[in-house]
Scaffold this active site. Structure first.
Site, PDB file in Angstrom:
ATOM      1  N   ALA A 172      46.132  26.343  -8.342  1.00 35.00           N
ATOM      2  CA  ALA A 172      45.608  27.585  -8.913  1.00 35.00           C
ATOM      3  C   ALA A 172      44.452  28.110  -8.066  1.00 35.00           C
ATOM      4  CB  ALA A 172      45.150  27.357 -10.344  1.00 35.00           C
TER       5      ALA A 172
ATOM      6  N   GLY B 261      40.835  29.766  -7.127  1.00 35.29           N
ATOM      7  CA  GLY B 261      39.491  29.503  -7.646  1.00 35.29           C
ATOM      8  C   GLY B 261      38.886  28.266  -7.019  1.00 35.29           C
ATOM      9  N   ILE B 262      37.611  28.065  -7.294  1.00 40.35           N
ATOM     10  CA  ILE B 262      36.893  26.893  -6.794  1.00 40.35           C
ATOM     11  C   ILE B 262      37.404  25.651  -7.519  1.00 40.35           C
ATOM     12  CG2 ILE B 262      34.621  25.790  -6.600  1.00 40.35           C
ATOM     13  CD1 ILE B 262      33.412  28.618  -6.512  1.00 40.35           C
ATOM     14  N   LYS B 263      37.721  24.628  -6.777  1.00 41.42           N
ATOM     15  CA  LYS B 263      38.246  23.407  -7.389  1.00 41.42           C
ATOM     16  C   LYS B 263      37.178  22.746  -8.248  1.00 41.42           C
ATOM     17  CE  LYS B 263      41.671  22.473  -3.798  1.00 41.42           C
ATOM     18  NZ  LYS B 263      42.177  21.508  -2.794  1.00 41.42           N
ATOM     19  N   GLY B 264      37.596  22.324  -9.442  1.00 40.70           N
ATOM     20  CA  GLY B 264      36.667  21.693 -10.364  1.00 40.70           C
ATOM     21  C   GLY B 264      36.453  20.225 -10.051  1.00 40.70           C
ATOM     22  N   MET B 265      35.386  19.676 -10.609  1.00 43.88           N
ATOM     23  CA  MET B 265      35.070  18.267 -10.403  1.00 43.88           C
ATOM     24  C   MET B 265      35.753  17.378 -11.435  1.00 43.88           C
ATOM     25  SD  MET B 265      31.045  18.338  -9.293  1.00 43.88           S
ATOM     26  CE  MET B 265      30.518  19.536 -10.506  1.00 43.88           C
TER      27      MET B 265
ATOM     28  N   LYS C 142      46.507  22.083 -16.557  1.00 39.69           N
ATOM     29  CA  LYS C 142      45.231  21.426 -16.261  1.00 39.69           C
ATOM     30  C   LYS C 142      45.340  19.931 -16.537  1.00 39.69           C
ATOM     31  CE  LYS C 142      41.585  23.835 -17.593  1.00 39.69           C
ATOM     32  NZ  LYS C 142      40.630  24.629 -18.417  1.00 39.69           N
TER      33      LYS C 142
ATOM     34  N   ASP D 132      42.745  29.142 -25.957  1.00 43.14           N
ATOM     35  CA  ASP D 132      43.487  28.110 -26.673  1.00 43.14           C
ATOM     36  C   ASP D 132      44.321  27.308 -25.675  1.00 43.14           C
ATOM     37  OD1 ASP D 132      44.466  26.638 -28.771  1.00 43.14           O
ATOM     38  OD2 ASP D 132      45.863  28.168 -29.486  1.00 43.14           O
TER      39      ASP D 132
END
Length: 575
Positions: free
Chosen positions: A315, A317-321, A336, A371
């Site tokens: 996806a 966007g900035i990759k999450g931690m 996710k 949701d």
């Protein structure tokens, strides 16, 4: 295989489902009482109680069945016959699609690693196979020959909340004016013109909604009438014709309605004709049947897979931690997964992240949190996964992956509506759209706060922009209840050592928050930064946050309107 075991198992599931629906409806029927008494806290408590019913009943029924099927692992013929027996038992139920989903939930609970299996489960039946019922008693009908005044007076009479009105006659004339301005200015009523209003009232938070449609100009014109119960009585707050606003009322960012439903498929069919922007699974969610909404979503997903050829990709966007996020470009959903290891400074566990998502599922989302549906043993064809995504999955979430010759099986994943990350949106949008977006960003944070949610990590990368340009929060690993935070002003340094200290010289506890620091990092786009700081100056005032906490602790329920304030018929002080 013993026939009595098959019969007994099917009977347990049937009785468990019937009891679940009985309690579900019992809780739902209490909504008008809470609205009448203005017991908003009670309304929320009942909403959460209703959400927990499903899991509790599934667990109880599973416990009974496990004793029957002990030692029968892999005896799928038993379950094939049980499914057929159960199918006969529920065939006359008017909510049989929900009963089918309930059966699926039972078998998945008994065999946690079991893949979707058409022989054992109800995979393709659902909404599309529900019979059409005539004379369903779903709605009131008002012919055009009555005239506008009589129709609106009849609607007001048919929906008596057993509460004194603030000014019923004024409400009727306000409705008349709106209908004339929006509909009769464009269309002429004919003998075929008719108005239909669903008999069940849709309750949520402090509002009650009537949902209807008028056949005029050879098409259905939908409308929604919100009612509020104020200090001086019940009143019509506005009349909504805008399809986008109506779609938002049934949005994936809103809590589910408390609404009595006799035949779910018929209710969804009516709503689908009114709120055309929404898919079937979203409408089942909206009327409280989120477990079946999940089933309908999965059916939609596998149908889309069969009709598309694109590949799953990482996806944007900035990759999450904490989470790995991927999507199918042709499908408006993100997937996710919780990472195997969290990068510093994240210190929470996988279970703690799950608890945050559960917290959001039970809480009032006030139109500002997305949701999610939670899946286990989620199957994706291997040839539909891009090389880049496969590399990231194996690197970040390998413990959650299993492979067959043709499929990737994901042990645990959340699905969520895809949005454009706010940070990316701000990089390319016009100045006018950027101003609207940062205003929305501030509103999202403040409206969540009024619902007792503190987002924690409020960076723009953790917010998304919907198709309607509404800003929604979607990163839940650091959310907390607002009342558990400690909002402070920064101490003023008094010595050179304090002024030039490389680290804070004062004590900072885990839940301490310094709102003045928000100014430094909230908005990076310079041509809208000053606009944002001036427009949402309350965000940076510790006293404002503290007052919100005090209101919440006193039990005050702050209503977040799901439509623009300029649409309201009366100013707040007049109601």
């Amino acid at each position: 295989m013993e026939p009595n075991k098959i019969e007994f198992t099917a009977e347990i599931i049937e009785n468990s489902f019937a009891h679940y629906m009985e309690l579900f409806n019992e809780i739902t029927r209490k909504a008008p009482v809470f609205f009448k008494k203005k017991d908003w806290t009670g309304m929320q408590i009942q909403h959460k109680k209703r959400l927990r019913l499903y899991k509790d009943h599934i667990s109880e029924a599973t416990g009974l069945i496990e004793g029957i099927v002990e030692g029968m692992d892999g005896d799928f013929d038993f379950w094939i016959q049980t499914k057929k027996t159960y199918q006969q038992k529920i065939k006359s139920r008017r909510d049989k699609e929900l009963a089918e989903t309930y059966f699926n939930s039972i078998i998945r609970k008994i065999y946690p690693g079991l893949a979707i299996n058409e022989a054992l489960m109800f995979v393709h039946e659902g909404y599309n196979s529900c019979p059409l019922y005539s004379n369903t008693n779903l709605y009131h009908e008002y012919p055009s020959q009555w005239g506008l005044q009589k129709i609106l007076r009849s609607i007001m009479a048919d929906f008596d909340f057993d509460i004194p009105y603030l000014n019923k006659e004024e409400d009727i004339q306000l409705l008349v004016r709106s209908v004339r301005e929006v509909i009769l200015s464009r269309y002429k009523a004919t003998e075929d013109t008719v108005t239909q209003v669903i008999k069940s009232v849709f309750y949520r938070n402090k509002a009650a909604y009537l949902v209807g449609r008028t056949r005029v100009g050879d098409k259905w014109m939908p409308f929604i009438i919100p009612f509020l119960n104020g200090p001086n009585g019940v009143y019509v707050d506005t009349l909504i014709f805008d399809p986008k606003i109506m779609a938002h009322l049934f949005s994936f960012t809103r809590s589910y309605f408390m609404v009595e439903v006799e035949i779910p498929s018929q209710m969804v069919a009516f709503l689908n004709s009114v709120i055309t922007h929404k898919q079937v699974h979203e409408l089942y969610n909206a009327i409280g049947f989120n477990k079946h909404g999940k089933t309908e979503f999965y059916r939609d997903f596998i149908n889309h897979l069969a009709l598309s050829k694109d590949k799953f990709v990482i996806a944007e966007g900035i990759k999450g931690m904490v989470m790995t996020v991927f999507t199918l470009p042709s499908y408006n959903i993100v997937f996710k997964m919780i990472k195997d290891y969290f990068e510093p400074p994240k210190t929470m566990t996988r279970q703690e992240v799950k608890e945050k998502y559960k917290m959001v599922s039970l809480h009032d989302r006030v139109g500002r949190m997305a949701d999610t549906h939670e899946f286990e043993e989620f199957h994706i064809p291997l040839d539909r996964i891009s090389e880049e995504l496969m590399k990231e999955l194996k690197n970040d979430v390998n413990s959650q992956l299993d492979f067959t010759e043709k499929e990737l099986i994901i042990r645990h994943v959340y699905t969520e509506r895809r949005m454009v990350p706010l940070n990316l949106y701000l990089e390319t949008c016009t100045l006018e759209d950027a101003k609207t977006a940062v205003e929305e960003y501030g509103y999202a944070i403040l409206q969540l706060a009024k619902a007792n949610i503190f987002p924690g990590d409020m960076m723009t990368k953790n917010f998304g922009v919907t198709r309607q340009k509404r800003v929604v929060f979607y990163d839940y690993d650091e959310i907390e209840f607002l009342t558990e935070m400690n909002f402070r002003e920064k101490p003023i340094p008094e010595t050179f050592e304090q002024i030039y200290a490389s680290e804070p010289w004062y004590e900072i506890k885990p839940n301490d928050v310094f709102p003045e620091d928000f100014k430094r990092w909230m908005i990076g786009r310079q041509d809208v930064k000053e606009h944002f700081l001036a427009y949402h100056k309350d965000l940076f005032d510790p006293e404002y946050w503290t007052k919100l906490q005090q209101q919440i602790k006193k039990g005050e329920f702050i209503h977040a309107f799901p439509y623009p304030s300029e649409l309201r018929f009366r100013p707040e002080e007049e109601a």
